[in-house]
Design a protein around this motif. Structure first.
Motif, PDB file in Angstrom:
ATOM      1  N   ARG A 191       0.817  -1.223   0.000  1.00 39.61           N
ATOM      2  CA  ARG A 191       0.000   0.000   0.000  1.00 39.61           C
ATOM      3  C   ARG A 191       0.850   1.273   0.000  1.00 39.61           C
ATOM      4  NH1 ARG A 191      -2.649  -3.294   3.690  1.00 39.61           N
ATOM      5  NH2 ARG A 191      -1.705  -2.231   5.471  1.00 39.61           N
ATOM      6  N   LYS A 192       2.106   1.137   0.410  1.00 37.04           N
ATOM      7  CA  LYS A 192       2.975   2.310   0.507  1.00 37.04           C
ATOM      8  C   LYS A 192       3.668   2.654  -0.809  1.00 37.04           C
ATOM      9  CE  LYS A 192       4.061   2.625   5.399  1.00 37.04           C
ATOM     10  NZ  LYS A 192       5.158   2.773   6.393  1.00 37.04           N
ATOM     11  N   ILE A 193       3.678   1.723  -1.749  1.00 35.83           N
ATOM     12  CA  ILE A 193       4.289   2.004  -3.060  1.00 35.83           C
ATOM     13  C   ILE A 193       3.185   2.452  -4.018  1.00 35.83           C
ATOM     14  CG2 ILE A 193       5.536   1.021  -5.020  1.00 35.83           C
ATOM     15  CD1 ILE A 193       6.811  -0.971  -3.124  1.00 35.83           C
ATOM     16  N   PRO A 194       3.167   3.726  -4.417  1.00 35.15           N
ATOM     17  CA  PRO A 194       2.129   4.199  -5.344  1.00 35.15           C
ATOM     18  C   PRO A 194       2.208   3.423  -6.668  1.00 35.15           C
ATOM     19  CG  PRO A 194       3.336   6.039  -4.368  1.00 35.15           C
ATOM     20  CD  PRO A 194       4.093   4.796  -4.022  1.00 35.15           C
ATOM     21  N   ASN A 195       1.033   3.087  -7.206  1.00 40.21           N
ATOM     22  CA  ASN A 195       0.997   2.312  -8.466  1.00 40.21           C
ATOM     23  C   ASN A 195       1.880   1.061  -8.354  1.00 40.21           C
ATOM     24  OD1 ASN A 195      -0.601   4.265 -10.219  1.00 40.21           O
ATOM     25  ND2 ASN A 195       1.075   5.561  -9.521  1.00 40.21           N
ATOM     26  N   TYR A 196       1.689   0.378  -7.260  1.00 39.98           N
ATOM     27  CA  TYR A 196       2.544  -0.734  -6.844  1.00 39.98           C
ATOM     28  C   TYR A 196       2.870  -1.710  -7.962  1.00 39.98           C
ATOM     29  CZ  TYR A 196       3.234  -5.464  -4.936  1.00 39.98           C
ATOM     30  OH  TYR A 196       3.672  -6.741  -4.703  1.00 39.98           O
ATOM     31  N   ARG A 197       1.841  -2.253  -8.612  1.00 41.42           N
ATOM     32  CA  ARG A 197       2.106  -3.303  -9.597  1.00 41.42           C
ATOM     33  C   ARG A 197       2.932  -2.782 -10.772  1.00 41.42           C
ATOM     34  NH1 ARG A 197       0.619  -8.484 -10.433  1.00 41.42           N
ATOM     35  NH2 ARG A 197       0.681  -9.207 -12.580  1.00 41.42           N
ATOM     36  N   LYS A 198       2.600  -1.615 -11.271  1.00 43.44           N
ATOM     37  CA  LYS A 198       3.348  -1.043 -12.388  1.00 43.44           C
ATOM     38  C   LYS A 198       4.807  -0.808 -12.005  1.00 43.44           C
ATOM     39  CE  LYS A 198      -0.449   1.517 -14.655  1.00 43.44           C
ATOM     40  NZ  LYS A 198      -1.488   1.624 -13.616  1.00 43.44           N
ATOM     41  N   ILE A 199       5.017  -0.215 -10.843  1.00 38.18           N
ATOM     42  CA  ILE A 199       6.378   0.115 -10.411  1.00 38.18           C
ATOM     43  C   ILE A 199       7.225  -1.141 -10.241  1.00 38.18           C
ATOM     44  CG2 ILE A 199       7.734   1.023  -8.484  1.00 38.18           C
ATOM     45  CD1 ILE A 199       6.531   3.180 -10.255  1.00 38.18           C
ATOM     46  N   VAL A 200       6.674  -2.156  -9.598  1.00 35.92           N
ATOM     47  CA  VAL A 200       7.439  -3.382  -9.365  1.00 35.92           C
ATOM     48  C   VAL A 200       7.771  -4.059 -10.695  1.00 35.92           C
ATOM     49  CG1 VAL A 200       7.389  -5.677  -8.321  1.00 35.92           C
ATOM     50  CG2 VAL A 200       6.519  -3.719  -7.045  1.00 35.92           C
ATOM     51  N   ILE A 201       6.805  -4.097 -11.614  1.00 35.41           N
ATOM     52  CA  ILE A 201       7.048  -4.719 -12.925  1.00 35.41           C
ATOM     53  C   ILE A 201       8.158  -3.991 -13.675  1.00 35.41           C
ATOM     54  CG2 ILE A 201       6.042  -5.046 -15.232  1.00 35.41           C
ATOM     55  CD1 ILE A 201       3.385  -5.696 -13.839  1.00 35.41           C
ATOM     56  N   ILE A 202       8.173  -2.665 -13.579  1.00 41.67           N
ATOM     57  CA  ILE A 202       9.190  -1.877 -14.275  1.00 41.67           C
ATOM     58  C   ILE A 202      10.563  -2.067 -13.642  1.00 41.67           C
ATOM     59  CG2 ILE A 202       9.970   0.486 -14.749  1.00 41.67           C
ATOM     60  CD1 ILE A 202       6.936   1.197 -14.921  1.00 41.67           C
ATOM     61  N   ARG A 203      10.594  -2.047 -12.315  1.00 35.72           N
ATOM     62  CA  ARG A 203      11.885  -2.111 -11.608  1.00 35.72           C
ATOM     63  C   ARG A 203      12.510  -3.508 -11.662  1.00 35.72           C
ATOM     64  NH1 ARG A 203      12.074   2.165  -7.699  1.00 35.72           N
ATOM     65  NH2 ARG A 203      14.072   1.304  -6.979  1.00 35.72           N
ATOM     66  N   LEU A 204      11.680  -4.529 -11.576  1.00 35.82           N
ATOM     67  CA  LEU A 204      12.184  -5.910 -11.598  1.00 35.82           C
ATOM     68  C   LEU A 204      11.981  -6.468 -13.003  1.00 35.82           C
ATOM     69  CD1 LEU A 204      10.834  -7.151  -8.154  1.00 35.82           C
ATOM     70  CD2 LEU A 204      12.889  -5.830  -8.661  1.00 35.82           C
ATOM     71  N   LYS A 205      12.948  -6.278 -13.837  1.00 39.88           N
ATOM     72  CA  LYS A 205      12.784  -6.487 -15.277  1.00 39.88           C
ATOM     73  C   LYS A 205      12.643  -7.955 -15.689  1.00 39.88           C
ATOM     74  CE  LYS A 205      15.111  -2.185 -16.544  1.00 39.88           C
ATOM     75  NZ  LYS A 205      14.915  -1.616 -15.212  1.00 39.88           N
ATOM     76  N   GLN A 206      13.053  -8.882 -14.838  1.00 40.37           N
ATOM     77  CA  GLN A 206      12.971 -10.299 -15.191  1.00 40.37           C
ATOM     78  C   GLN A 206      11.691 -10.959 -14.672  1.00 40.37           C
ATOM     79  OE1 GLN A 206      15.368 -11.400 -17.163  1.00 40.37           O
ATOM     80  NE2 GLN A 206      16.443  -9.465 -16.954  1.00 40.37           N
ATOM     81  N   PRO A 217       4.013  -9.912 -21.276  1.00 44.99           N
ATOM     82  CA  PRO A 217       4.705  -8.843 -22.024  1.00 44.99           C
ATOM     83  C   PRO A 217       3.832  -7.600 -22.185  1.00 44.99           C
ATOM     84  CG  PRO A 217       5.128 -10.959 -23.051  1.00 44.99           C
ATOM     85  CD  PRO A 217       4.113 -11.208 -21.965  1.00 44.99           C
ATOM     86  N   LYS A 218       2.528  -7.813 -22.365  1.00 47.93           N
ATOM     87  CA  LYS A 218       1.597  -6.682 -22.488  1.00 47.93           C
ATOM     88  C   LYS A 218       1.605  -5.840 -21.214  1.00 47.93           C
ATOM     89  CE  LYS A 218      -3.377  -5.759 -22.955  1.00 47.93           C
ATOM     90  NZ  LYS A 218      -4.713  -6.394 -23.157  1.00 47.93           N
ATOM     91  N   ASP A 219       1.624  -6.480 -20.053  1.00 47.79           N
ATOM     92  CA  ASP A 219       1.641  -5.743 -18.783  1.00 47.79           C
ATOM     93  C   ASP A 219       2.886  -4.868 -18.681  1.00 47.79           C
ATOM     94  OD1 ASP A 219      -0.703  -7.076 -17.979  1.00 47.79           O
ATOM     95  OD2 ASP A 219       0.461  -8.769 -17.208  1.00 47.79           O
ATOM     96  N   ARG A 220       4.041  -5.448 -19.060  1.00 44.31           N
ATOM     97  CA  ARG A 220       5.289  -4.687 -18.972  1.00 44.31           C
ATOM     98  C   ARG A 220       5.295  -3.520 -19.964  1.00 44.31           C
ATOM     99  NH1 ARG A 220       9.400  -6.088 -16.243  1.00 44.31           N
ATOM    100  NH2 ARG A 220       8.782  -8.278 -16.141  1.00 44.31           N
ATOM    101  N   ALA A 221       4.818  -3.769 -21.181  1.00 44.52           N
ATOM    102  CA  ALA A 221       4.780  -2.711 -22.199  1.00 44.52           C
ATOM    103  C   ALA A 221       3.868  -1.568 -21.758  1.00 44.52           C
ATOM    104  CB  ALA A 221       4.313  -3.292 -23.529  1.00 44.52           C
ATOM    105  N   CYS A 222       2.724  -1.906 -21.182  1.00 45.28           N
ATOM    106  CA  CYS A 222       1.781  -0.876 -20.731  1.00 45.28           C
ATOM    107  C   CYS A 222       2.352  -0.092 -19.542  1.00 45.28           C
ATOM    108  CB  CYS A 222       0.450  -1.508 -20.350  1.00 45.28           C
ATOM    109  SG  CYS A 222      -0.489  -2.112 -21.774  1.00 45.28           S
ATOM    110  N   ALA A 223       3.070  -0.785 -18.669  1.00 44.77           N
ATOM    111  CA  ALA A 223       3.686  -0.110 -17.525  1.00 44.77           C
ATOM    112  C   ALA A 223       4.759   0.873 -18.003  1.00 44.77           C
ATOM    113  CB  ALA A 223       4.289  -1.138 -16.573  1.00 44.77           C
ATOM    114  N   LEU A 224       5.554   0.457 -18.971  1.00 41.09           N
ATOM    115  CA  LEU A 224       6.583   1.349 -19.522  1.00 41.09           C
ATOM    116  C   LEU A 224       5.961   2.548 -20.240  1.00 41.09           C
ATOM    117  CD1 LEU A 224       9.048  -1.360 -20.880  1.00 41.09           C
ATOM    118  CD2 LEU A 224       9.472   0.228 -18.987  1.00 41.09           C
ATOM    119  N   ALA A 225       4.853   2.294 -20.948  1.00 41.85           N
ATOM    120  CA  ALA A 225       4.153   3.393 -21.635  1.00 41.85           C
ATOM    121  C   ALA A 225       3.573   4.366 -20.618  1.00 41.85           C
ATOM    122  CB  ALA A 225       3.040   2.814 -22.515  1.00 41.85           C
ATOM    123  N   TRP A 226       3.133   3.847 -19.479  1.00 41.58           N
ATOM    124  CA  TRP A 226       2.606   4.698 -18.403  1.00 41.58           C
ATOM    125  C   TRP A 226       3.691   5.616 -17.857  1.00 41.58           C
ATOM    126  CZ3 TRP A 226       4.119   4.144 -13.153  1.00 41.58           C
ATOM    127  CH2 TRP A 226       3.433   4.968 -12.261  1.00 41.58           C
TER     128      TRP A 226
END
Length: 276
Positions: A191-206, A217-226
Motif C-alpha cells: 500500500r505504501k508504493i504508489p501504483n505498486y504493480r506497475k512500479i514493481v514490474i518496471i523495476r524488476l525487469k525479469q 509482455p503486455k503488462d510490462r509494455a503498458c507499464a513502460l508506456a505509463w
C-alpha cells in the motif's frame, strides 16, 4: 541466570516432547516401506510428529528431501551429514532464526513459512538455492531482508504476510538478478508504493509472476508506456496490444477456414474422381 533458565526450560520441553530417536527413525522407515539401511533413503517424511529438535540423522547421508513441517522445532541444527540435500521443508514450526545451513551446498528449495523469523541471514553461501518460501514470519525492515541481495540464484521468493513496510526493499529485490516469481501480498509495503504493480514490474525487469497473477509482455509494455506518457500513454499502448491480439485471432480463424476449404475441395475432387 536468565539465559541459563531459558536453556533449562527448553531442555525440559525437549525431553517431554516426542524424540527423533534412532529407533523411531528405523521403525518409521520400516512402516513406510523405506530402506532399513539409513544412507539409502533419499526422502524422509517427518512432518506432524511433534518433534522439538532435529537429531540422530547422522547416518541418513543420502537424503535429498526432508519434510519436517508442523512440528515444534526451535532450531535448525544437526543436518551436517545431509550435504546432498535438495529440498528442506520446515514450515509451521517455532523457528526464530535461519542457522546452520551453510553446509547444505546443493540445497535448491527451502520452506520456512509460518515461523517467527525476524531476519534473513546465513543463506548467501547456498549457491544453488533457487526457491525460498518465508511467508508468515516477522520480517519488517530493509535490514531484515537486505541479505537477499547476496542470494544471486533465487528465482522464486515468497515474502507474503510478513510485516514489511518500507518501499526501499525494492532496491534489495532489484539486486537479485534471477528473480522471476515474487509474492509480497499481505505486507503494508504494497500500500505504501504508489501504483505498486506497475512500479514493481518496471523495476524488476525479469519478473514473470507477481503476487497472485502472471506478468505478461503486455503488462510490462503498458507499464513502460505509463512511465513515458502517463495514463494516456498506457491507454494507447493497451489499445495497440488489443488491436494486435484481435488481428492474431482473426488470422488464426482465417487460417482455419482456408484449411477447411482446402480439405473440402480435396474431398470433392476425390469423390468426382471416384465417380468417373
Amino acid at each position: 541466570m536468565e539465559d541459563g533458565g531459558q536453556e533449562n526450560k527448553e531442555r525440559e520441553q525437549i525431553l517431554s516432547w516426542p524424540r527423533m530417536t534412532k529407533k523411531f527413525l528405523k521403525d518409521h522407515c520400516k512402516q513406510n516401506k523405506l530402506y532399513s539401511t539409513p544412507q539409502l533413503n533419499d526422502t524422509l517424511y517427518l512432518h506432524f510428529k511433534g518433534f522439538s529438535a532435529i537429531e540422530n540423522l547422522e547416518e541418513y547421508t543420502g537424503l535429498k528431501c526432508l519434510w519436517l513441517e508442523s512440528n515444534g522445532l526451535r532450531h535448525i541444527k544437526n543436518l551436517d551429514a545431509q550435504t546432498d540435500m535438495r529440498c528442506l521443508f520446515l514450515q509451521q514450526n517455532l523457528l526464530y532464526k535461519l542457522e546452520n545451513l551453510e553446509h547444505l551446498k546443493k540445497l535448491g528449495a527451502l520452506n520456512v513459512s509460518n515461523n517467527y523469523i525476524q531476519k534473513i541471514e546465513n543463506i548467501s553461501g547456498l549457491r544453488g538455492l533457487t526457491t525460498l518460501h518465508i511467508a508468515h514470519n516477522k520480517l519488517e525492515t530493509v535490514l531484515d531482508v537486505e541479505h537477499l541481495s547476496q542470494c544471486l540464484a533465487i528465482s522464486v521468493l515468497d515474502l507474503s504476510h510478513n510485516l514489511l513496510n518500507d518501499p526501499e526493499i525494492i532496491h534489495v529485490l532489484e539486486a537479485m538478478p534471477e528473480l522471476r516469481v515474487l509474492n509480497l501480498m499481505g505486507n503494508e509495503v504494497v500500500r505504501k508504493i504508489p501504483n505498486y504493480r506497475k512500479i514493481v514490474i518496471i523495476r524488476l525487469k525479469q519478473l514473470t509472476y507477481l503476487d497472485d497473477r502472471p506478468v505478461f509482455p503486455k503488462d510490462r509494455a503498458c507499464a513502460l508506456a505509463w512511465v513515458a506518457g502517463g495514463l494516456d500513454g498506457e491507454r494507447k499502448e493497451r489499445e495497440l496490444w488489443e488491436t494486435r491480439e484481435r488481428r492474431k485471432i482473426q488470422d488464426s480463424l482465417d487460417g482455419i477456414a482456408m484449411i477447411r476449404e482446402k480439405a473440402q475441395g480435396e474431398a470433392a475432387a476425390a469423390r468426382a474422381a471416384g465417380e468417373r
